[in-house]
Design an enzyme around this catalytic site. Structure first.
Site, PDB file in Angstrom:
ATOM      1  N   ASP A 144      -3.999  -4.962   6.135  1.00 15.41           N
ATOM      2  CA  ASP A 144      -4.560  -5.918   4.897  1.00 15.41           C
ATOM      3  C   ASP A 144      -3.192  -6.919   4.826  1.00 15.41           C
ATOM      4  OD1 ASP A 144      -6.087  -7.060   3.075  1.00 15.41           O
ATOM      5  OD2 ASP A 144      -5.253  -5.184   1.659  1.00 15.41           O
ATOM      6  N   SER A 184       0.868  -1.154  -0.033  1.00 16.13           N
ATOM      7  CA  SER A 184      -0.118  -0.074   0.032  1.00 16.13           C
ATOM      8  C   SER A 184       0.938   1.222  -0.079  1.00 16.13           C
ATOM      9  CB  SER A 184      -0.843  -0.143   1.067  1.00 16.13           C
ATOM     10  OG  SER A 184      -1.793   1.268   1.165  1.00 16.13           O
ATOM     11  N   HIS A 214      -2.733  -1.104  -3.406  1.00 13.42           N
ATOM     12  CA  HIS A 214      -3.845  -0.393  -2.859  1.00 13.42           C
ATOM     13  C   HIS A 214      -3.873   1.127  -3.660  1.00 13.42           C
ATOM     14  CE1 HIS A 214      -4.272  -2.438   1.398  1.00 13.42           C
ATOM     15  NE2 HIS A 214      -4.669  -3.074   0.435  1.00 13.42           N
TER      16      HIS A 214
END
Length: 500
Positions: free
Chosen positions: A419, A296, A323
């Protein structure tokens, strides 16, 4: 209590006030300066202590990209969050800013006529980044950033507000040292002294052919997308002139009867996720058949430090979740494709997984693996976000563990949030392997830190040596793999039409 001192830079007084007022709602954020263009911001930095800068892209006098360049030339390492529009032009300029040294970005809500919607966008997406990048909070889940409100007017009034008047830009001293960090997605012609040492190549076999990017269509309107098989010549020489001739390889065979590890994520307790089997040694463990990567914040640069070091003969498919919103993931794939020996594409869904293929999940769609007989294909879907994210790393990792069992190598790179933690637990429970980026080289040690905190990472590594670790774990089987076998170079890569 630690406070994050923020400078807001935007040529719109309305936007500056909206960002300042909304950020000021959090008790650990203070707006210490605002400016109408990059030059005024640089001037304010001479007298104001700033922990993070929120920077618009297009401004008069000195725009966002050139402001970042001036900051980095001056040796200032202040984190910079770009405030970008969700358009192709905005995405391309944002990548230019990241290449110049910006730390992260947040997209402005598209076509929003609601002040409250714009404020919510700042609360959900900008506040967690400010807290994480300044170290006020180790990491924060998007959507869980709300703090105790306080008087925004009082705080803004006490801040140093730089006037809107346009001033002549000051000269940037070229003799000041340039930071030693490498630029994002550096050109292949970058001097060798500025690039990391390349790990040993497995062989000199060519990269596999991959489907071309989607021809003018977006998958956002449907849960999944399909397309016909592309022609074999999908890579014009102008895109990657140094890449070897394209070849195709047979599909990756699945291990029959691979176990499902869904109970790990469904258990809902970290104690259960810690109870994972110990791995076998890299030389004597299960054969790796799939590499999955999740990242991310800071991910584009981390991927640039890893993927270009993998050889054209890389013997397994690679699937990546970064992401990012739509458009951004497509541009990320294009930029990585230009600097990698492997072919990197944004997935359109239904691609056959073959050795050396690299697919990035498109923004706003989850990516999974669809198994039919001995073959595996990418599968896109618009299911509910997980960990406030779509695409989500957990979705990909979970699907990979179910499809490939102990043949999965998972890599968790820099990123905010957690995540990938549950998905990493599923990979380990299925007998697969997991490595993660260390804290020192991460922009935000949220995702890899969560994996490490649960005892799921077998190694915590500096980003510059992760490519070597990947090759070390896969190389024992390279000599027996068929990647060097003669193949029909004109054979197109198979693409499933039944992607649902």
């Amino acid at each position: 209590m630690r406070i994050a001192r923020v400078m807001v830079v935007d040529d719109s007084a309305v936007i500056r006030r909206l960002i300042s007022d909304t950020l000021s709602e959090h008790p650990q954020i203070e707006i210490v300066a605002s400016a109408a263009n990059g030059q005024l911001a640089l001037d304010a930095l001479e007298t104001t202590v700033v922990d993070v800068i929120v920077l618009d892209i297009e401004m008069p006098v000195l725009d966002g990209v050139n402001t970042v360049r001036a900051l980095r030339r001056s040796g200032r390492r202040i984190p910079v969050i770009m405030f970008s529009t969700l358009t192709e032009r905005g995405a391309r300029i944002t990548f230019d800013a990241l290449a110049a040294g910006a730390t992260d970005y947040v997209t402005k809500p598209a076509h929003s006529n609601s002040i409250e919607e714009s404020r919510n966008n700042v609360r959900i997406n900008l506040i967690p980044r400010v807290l994480a990048l300044t170290g006020v909070a180790p990491w924060a889940e998007p959507g869980n950033s709300a703090g105790v409100s306080r008087s925004a007017a009082t705080q803004v009034a006490a801040a140093v507000v730089v006037p809107d008047e346009v001033e002549q830009p000051a000269q940037v001293h070229p003799a000041l040292p340039v930071p030693a960090t490498e630029p994002l997605l550096a050109s292949p012609t970058q001097p060798a002294s500025l690039r990391p040492s390349t790990p040993p190549a497995l062989s000199e076999a060519a990269a596999p052919s991959s489907p071309a990017p989607r021809p003018g269509q977006s998958p956002r309107s449907t849960p999944a997308t399909t397309r016909p098989a592309p022609p074999s010549s999908v890579l014009p020489s102008a895109v990657a002139p140094a890449r070897p001739a394209e070849r195709t390889f047979p599909p990756v065979a699945l291990r029959p009867g691979v176990p499902s590890a869904s109970a790990v994520a469904d258990s809902g307790t970290r104690a259960n996720q810690n109870a994972v089997p110990k791995r076998a040694s890299a030389a004597g463990g299960a054969r790796i058949k799939l590499l999955v990567i999740g990242t991310s914040t800071g991910g584009p640069e981390a991927l640039n430090q890893v993927l270009p070091l993998l050889p054209a003969s890389f013997p397994v498919p690679i699937l990546i979740v970064q992401h990012m919103p739509p458009i951004f993931t497509q541009l990320l794939a294009e930029r990585l494709d230009r600097v990698c020996k492997l072919t990197v594409r944004e997935s359109a869904g239904g691609e056959l997984l073959v050795p050396g293929s690299v697919y990035i999940a498109p923004g706003d769609l989850h990516m999974e693996i669809d198994v039919t007989g001995p073959n595996a294909y990418t599968k896109l879907g618009g299911g509910a976000p997980e960990n406030f994210c779509r695409p989500a790393v957990d979705v990909l990792f979970r699907s990979a563990a179910r499809a490939f069992g102990s043949g999965v190598l998972g890599v968790v790179l820099t990123g905010m949030g957690s995540d990938g933690r549950r998905g990493a637990g599923e990979i380990r429970a299925a007998g697969g392997q997991v490595i993660a980026q260390d804290q020192a080289s991460s922009v935000v040690w949220g995702m890899p830190g969560a994996v490490a905190g649960d005892g799921l990472a077998e190694e915590l590594l500096d980003v510059h040596v992760i490519a070597d670790a990947i090759l070390r774990r896969i190389s024992p089987i390279a000599s027996s793999h068929s990647v060097t076998s003669p193949v029909n170079a004109t054979q197109p890569v198979a693409v499933r039409r039944s992607n649902t």
